[in-house]
Design a protein around this motif. Structure first.
Motif, PDB file in Angstrom:
ATOM      1  N   GLU A 105     -32.903  34.662 -44.792  1.00 33.93           N
ATOM      2  CA  GLU A 105     -32.118  36.128 -44.943  1.00 33.93           C
ATOM      3  C   GLU A 105     -33.128  37.290 -45.363  1.00 33.93           C
ATOM      4  O   GLU A 105     -32.893  38.350 -44.927  1.00 33.93           O
ATOM      5  N   LEU A 158     -28.512  34.311 -51.688  1.00 35.98           N
ATOM      6  CA  LEU A 158     -29.067  34.536 -50.341  1.00 35.98           C
ATOM      7  C   LEU A 158     -29.785  33.346 -49.977  1.00 35.98           C
ATOM      8  O   LEU A 158     -30.766  32.812 -50.879  1.00 35.98           O
ATOM      9  N   TYR A 215     -28.898  44.126 -52.306  1.00 35.92           N
ATOM     10  CA  TYR A 215     -27.758  43.257 -52.585  1.00 35.92           C
ATOM     11  C   TYR A 215     -27.485  43.245 -53.919  1.00 35.92           C
ATOM     12  O   TYR A 215     -26.513  42.436 -54.500  1.00 35.92           O
TER      13      TYR A 215
END
Length: 147
Positions: A74, A70, A63
């Motif tokens: 997650e 986040l 990411y």
């Protein structure tokens, strides 16, 4: 030696985080507490998973810098092994190696009572092997003296 032996010499402080906390917050807690993994628990104290440095690093690779925003849930590992205080250190080490897990929660009667790392395990294996070596050396000396 058993997992309970490892826990006896460790701090009894459990460093936990909420599954809805951000990864930025988790990293801050890890740094402040000088730990490589956090126990992820719900408000009732039920273990939901473990968030490790490795989880964050893999999240960063996937990411980029957005990983910091986040939620812990997650990225956390939810299917990792757990240990019990009565488990043998050597068996736990095998599971950790096979599953490539560096941190394992220790659970007793459904409650988390600790978190052990592969470093903790290696420390105790070294003690165990050193004691074994000393016994063998004493036995060899005794055998030579008796001959």
């Amino acid at each position: 030696m058993r997992i309970s032996d490892v826990l006896r010499d460790k701090s009894h402080k459990l460093v936990t985080i909420s599954p809805v906390a951000t990864i930025r917050r988790a990293a801050t807690v890890m740094k402040a507490e000088n730990v490589g993994a956090l126990l992820v628990q719900n408000p009732e104290g039920r273990l939901l998973g473990v968030l490790s440095e490795r989880d964050i690093l893999l999240g960063l690779a996937s990411y980029g810098s957005d990983v910091l925003g986040l939620s812990v849930h997650e990225l956390m590992t939810t299917d990792g092994p757990v240990a019990a205080p009565a488990d043998a250190i050597v068996e736990t080490m095998k599971v950790m190696t096979d599953r490539r897990m560096r941190h394992v929660p220790v659970v007793e009667a459904g409650a988390v009572i600790g978190l052990i790392s592969i470093g903790d395990i290696m420390k105790y294996r070294l003690v165990e092997k050193t004691e074994e070596n000393n016994v063998l050396q004493d036995l060899a000396r005794f055998s030579l003296a008796a001959a």
